[in-house]
Design a protein around this motif. Structure first.
Motif, PDB file in Angstrom:
ATOM      1  N   ALA A 211       0.826  -1.214   0.000  1.00  0.00           N
ATOM      2  CA  ALA A 211       0.000   0.000   0.000  1.00  0.00           C
ATOM      3  C   ALA A 211       0.857   1.259   0.000  1.00  0.00           C
ATOM      4  CB  ALA A 211      -0.932  -0.001   1.205  1.00  0.00           C
ATOM      5  N   THR A 212       1.992   1.210   0.694  1.00  0.00           N
ATOM      6  CA  THR A 212       2.858   2.394   0.790  1.00  0.00           C
ATOM      7  C   THR A 212       4.133   2.248  -0.037  1.00  0.00           C
ATOM      8  OG1 THR A 212       4.043   1.527   2.722  1.00  0.00           O
ATOM      9  CG2 THR A 212       2.032   2.800   3.133  1.00  0.00           C
ATOM     10  N   GLU A 213       4.430   1.007  -0.451  1.00  0.00           N
ATOM     11  CA  GLU A 213       5.658   0.694  -1.187  1.00  0.00           C
ATOM     12  C   GLU A 213       6.905   1.024  -0.374  1.00  0.00           C
ATOM     13  OE1 GLU A 213       5.501   2.598  -4.992  1.00  0.00           O
ATOM     14  OE2 GLU A 213       3.936   1.259  -5.743  1.00  0.00           O
ATOM     15  N   GLU A 214       6.759   1.013   0.944  1.00  0.00           N
ATOM     16  CA  GLU A 214       7.875   1.287   1.843  1.00  0.00           C
ATOM     17  C   GLU A 214       8.189   0.039   2.663  1.00  0.00           C
ATOM     18  OE1 GLU A 214       9.742   3.998   2.183  1.00  0.00           O
ATOM     19  OE2 GLU A 214       8.663   5.093   0.616  1.00  0.00           O
ATOM     20  N   PRO A 215       9.477  -0.176   2.983  1.00  0.00           N
ATOM     21  CA  PRO A 215       9.813  -1.322   3.838  1.00  0.00           C
ATOM     22  C   PRO A 215       9.342  -1.104   5.266  1.00  0.00           C
ATOM     23  CG  PRO A 215      11.772  -0.005   3.393  1.00  0.00           C
ATOM     24  CD  PRO A 215      10.680   0.559   2.540  1.00  0.00           C
ATOM     25  N   LEU A 216       8.927  -2.182   5.908  1.00  0.00           N
ATOM     26  CA  LEU A 216       8.538  -2.102   7.311  1.00  0.00           C
ATOM     27  C   LEU A 216       9.786  -1.982   8.181  1.00  0.00           C
ATOM     28  CD1 LEU A 216       5.776  -4.866   7.673  1.00  0.00           C
ATOM     29  CD2 LEU A 216       5.529  -2.491   6.930  1.00  0.00           C
ATOM     30  N   THR A 217       9.718  -1.118   9.166  1.00  0.00           N
ATOM     31  CA  THR A 217      10.789  -1.047  10.152  1.00  0.00           C
ATOM     32  C   THR A 217      10.650  -2.229  11.112  1.00  0.00           C
ATOM     33  OG1 THR A 217       9.491   0.278  11.693  1.00  0.00           O
ATOM     34  CG2 THR A 217      10.750   1.472  10.006  1.00  0.00           C
ATOM     35  N   ASP A 218      11.660  -2.443  11.934  1.00  0.00           N
ATOM     36  CA  ASP A 218      11.573  -3.521  12.924  1.00  0.00           C
ATOM     37  C   ASP A 218      10.360  -3.325  13.827  1.00  0.00           C
ATOM     38  OD1 ASP A 218      13.814  -4.719  11.939  1.00  0.00           O
ATOM     39  OD2 ASP A 218      15.178  -3.871  13.431  1.00  0.00           O
ATOM     40  N   ARG A 219      10.102  -2.086  14.219  1.00  0.00           N
ATOM     41  CA  ARG A 219       8.965  -1.818  15.107  1.00  0.00           C
ATOM     42  C   ARG A 219       7.640  -2.107  14.399  1.00  0.00           C
ATOM     43  NH1 ARG A 219       9.312   3.509  18.642  1.00  0.00           N
ATOM     44  NH2 ARG A 219      11.054   2.230  19.372  1.00  0.00           N
ATOM     45  N   GLN A 220       7.541  -1.729  13.128  1.00  0.00           N
ATOM     46  CA  GLN A 220       6.313  -2.014  12.377  1.00  0.00           C
ATOM     47  C   GLN A 220       6.128  -3.513  12.175  1.00  0.00           C
ATOM     48  OE1 GLN A 220       7.322   0.439   8.982  1.00  0.00           O
ATOM     49  NE2 GLN A 220       5.731   1.951   9.491  1.00  0.00           N
ATOM     50  N   ARG A 221       7.222  -4.202  11.982  1.00  0.00           N
ATOM     51  CA  ARG A 221       7.131  -5.655  11.815  1.00  0.00           C
ATOM     52  C   ARG A 221       6.628  -6.306  13.099  1.00  0.00           C
ATOM     53  NH1 ARG A 221      11.740  -9.601   9.236  1.00  0.00           N
ATOM     54  NH2 ARG A 221      10.891 -11.580   9.940  1.00  0.00           N
ATOM     55  N   GLU A 222       7.139  -5.856  14.230  1.00  0.00           N
ATOM     56  CA  GLU A 222       6.724  -6.433  15.507  1.00  0.00           C
ATOM     57  C   GLU A 222       5.266  -6.113  15.825  1.00  0.00           C
ATOM     58  OE1 GLU A 222       9.556  -4.937  18.280  1.00  0.00           O
ATOM     59  OE2 GLU A 222      11.254  -5.895  17.259  1.00  0.00           O
ATOM     60  N   ALA A 223       4.718  -5.050  15.206  1.00  0.00           N
ATOM     61  CA  ALA A 223       3.330  -4.666  15.453  1.00  0.00           C
ATOM     62  C   ALA A 223       2.335  -5.482  14.628  1.00  0.00           C
ATOM     63  CB  ALA A 223       3.144  -3.175  15.159  1.00  0.00           C
ATOM     64  N   LEU A 224       2.835  -6.302  13.709  1.00  0.00           N
ATOM     65  CA  LEU A 224       1.933  -7.146  12.931  1.00  0.00           C
ATOM     66  C   LEU A 224       1.235  -8.152  13.845  1.00  0.00           C
ATOM     67  CD1 LEU A 224       4.215  -7.898   9.838  1.00  0.00           C
ATOM     68  CD2 LEU A 224       2.261  -6.336   9.905  1.00  0.00           C
ATOM     69  N   LEU A 225       0.053  -8.558  13.457  1.00  0.00           N
ATOM     70  CA  LEU A 225      -0.696  -9.537  14.238  1.00  0.00           C
ATOM     71  C   LEU A 225      -0.056 -10.920  14.119  1.00  0.00           C
ATOM     72  CD1 LEU A 225      -4.332  -8.457  13.295  1.00  0.00           C
ATOM     73  CD2 LEU A 225      -3.095  -7.960  15.418  1.00  0.00           C
ATOM     74  N   PRO A 226      -0.286 -11.791  15.106  1.00  0.00           N
ATOM     75  CA  PRO A 226       0.292 -13.140  15.031  1.00  0.00           C
ATOM     76  C   PRO A 226      -0.027 -13.863  13.727  1.00  0.00           C
ATOM     77  CG  PRO A 226      -0.572 -12.755  17.220  1.00  0.00           C
ATOM     78  CD  PRO A 226      -0.971 -11.563  16.390  1.00  0.00           C
ATOM     79  N   SER A 227      -1.249 -13.721  13.237  1.00  0.00           N
ATOM     80  CA  SER A 227      -1.609 -14.410  11.990  1.00  0.00           C
ATOM     81  C   SER A 227      -0.817 -13.867  10.804  1.00  0.00           C
ATOM     82  CB  SER A 227      -3.112 -14.269  11.728  1.00  0.00           C
ATOM     83  OG  SER A 227      -3.480 -12.897  11.611  1.00  0.00           O
TER      84      SER A 227
END
Length: 401
Positions: A211-227
């Motif tokens: 959606a943003t064409e930007e890489p996820l930061t470590d913090r954004q990655r950790e905020a993903l849901l378990p699924s």
């Protein structure tokens, strides 16, 4: 010349110019097939990377290229060495008076300097040095040096071995309908004990939000849901194994990042381990997992439980935590090894030297300490301070794991 003894022929060729012209080819091949020179001391440098870069211009430029190559090799190698242009792309180097290791190292160094001159790039992808398996009057049989043989020599020669050995990408549609793209770079994993040795590959990942064409930061990655994390971990498992399988020349083990959240959640852990069970039998224990999103203060008992949940489903478990004696103690008690993630800014020599006491205190407790994101030029310093394994930094490491 056919009646000359090998020793006489060797003396004659040694007395000739170090670069042999075409009329010496038959003599040289006869010498090699006679056993007067150990074929393990003979290497071939290929100019194919130059030809590929020049493309259609090769036919017009090859005479000029060869003039420079042979003049350079005449300066680089000594009067006791033989240099012979075999054909339009290959030059044979025989070094009968040096050890096998030294001879290969010198051949790789010469190839690296030639590729730097012509291509501006001395890297694993531009250097092609081959071994001589056999020789007779008809020619020589060659085999490429394996990555295990070649890449430590490239590192010693100053060639760029920080780039990925192989890369791939795949899409992931999460259970919530979020579209992500994942890039995998199989980065070389080096053992620094006793001199750098290539021991395997680490599947470095970069996750892109479509959606943003930007890489996820470590913090954004950790905020993903378990699924969502589980979907990523399952696809990475399959894709990284396929990427390695598609390149049989890749040597050694494979380490894959995996989320602590995926493992700690019973439902997603079940899905992940089921994905392992669905793999071909030979693949199931051909990789290790690195748990990448652990809390630095995780209790020892909890860490041991998490490691135990996956340890029997892979070759080993690595825990990414800050390097401290306490974390080393916890990791060792859990039956795992310790790693440190890449820094936000590139390591400097001063920063690495400041870590020496921490590493010295941690090593009696844990046998392996791996550090990600080490600048290639600082590999000797990294080994000096006691780090046992490392991966090298690349230019764009933001959002990677």
């Amino acid at each position: 010349m056919g009646g000359d003894e090998p020793s006489d022929m060797l003396e004659m060729l040694m007395a000739a110019a170090p670069v042999l012209s075409g009329d010496r080819t038959a003599d040289t091949l006869q010498l090699l097939s006679s056993g007067a020179i150990d074929l393990s001391r003979v290497n071939v440098i290929s100019l194919n990377p130059i030809r590929q870069r020049l493309g259609s211009r090769w036919d017009r430029k090859q005479d000029t290229v060869w003039t420079h190559v042979l003049a350079y090799l005449k300066r680089f190698f000594g009067p006791a060495d033989l240099v012979l242009q075999l054909d339009a792309l290959n030059v044979l180097i025989a070094q009968p008076e040096v050890s096998i290791a030294v001879g290969r190292s010198r051949s790789v160094q010469a190839a690296a300097e030639l590729m730097t001159f012509f291509l501006g790039d001395a890297s694993a992808s531009t250097i092609d040095v081959r071994l001589v398996d056999s020789a007779d009057a008809a020619g020589v049989a060659l085999s490429p040096m394996t990555a295990q043989q070649l890449e430590p020599l490239l590192l010693a020669a100053g060639a760029d071995v920080a780039g990925p050995a192989r890369s791939g990408a795949f899409p992931v549609l999460t259970p919530l309908g979020r579209k992500l793209s994942v890039r995998i770079d199989l980065r070389r994993l080096w053992c620094l004990k006793g001199g750098p040795r290539l021991v395997g590959y680490y599947a470095h990942t970069t996750i892109i939000d479509d959606a943003t064409e930007e890489p996820l930061t470590d913090r954004q990655r950790e905020a993903l849901l378990p699924s969502e994390l589980c979907a990523l971990d399952k696809e990475l498992l399959r894709e990284a194994l396929q990427l390695r399988a598609a390149a049989p020349q890749l040597f050694g083990g494979l380490v894959l990042p995996v989320s602590y959240i995926t493992i700690a959640n019973s439902q997603t852990r079940y899905e992940l381990l089921q994905a392992v069970r669905d793999l071909p039998a030979m693949s199931r224990r051909s990789f290790a997992w690195e748990i990448v999103d652990l809390s630095p203060g995780i209790p020892a008992g909890k860490l041991a439980d998490v490691v135990a949940m996956i340890k029997n489903h892979c070759r080993g478990v690595v825990c990414r935590l800050p390097i401290t004696p306490e974390n080393a103690e916890k990791v060792a008690a859990a039956g795992a090894t310790l790693s440190a993630g890449p820094p936000e800014l590139p390591y400097t020599e001063h920063q690495l030297l400041k870590l020496e006491k921490k590493i010295e205190a941690a090593l009696p407790r844990v046998r392996v300490i791996n550090m990600h994101g080490i600048p290639q030029a600082l590999a000797p310093v990294t080994g000096f301070i006691g780090v046992t394994h490392c991966t090298f930094a690349q230019k764009a490491d933001a959002g990677g794991g």
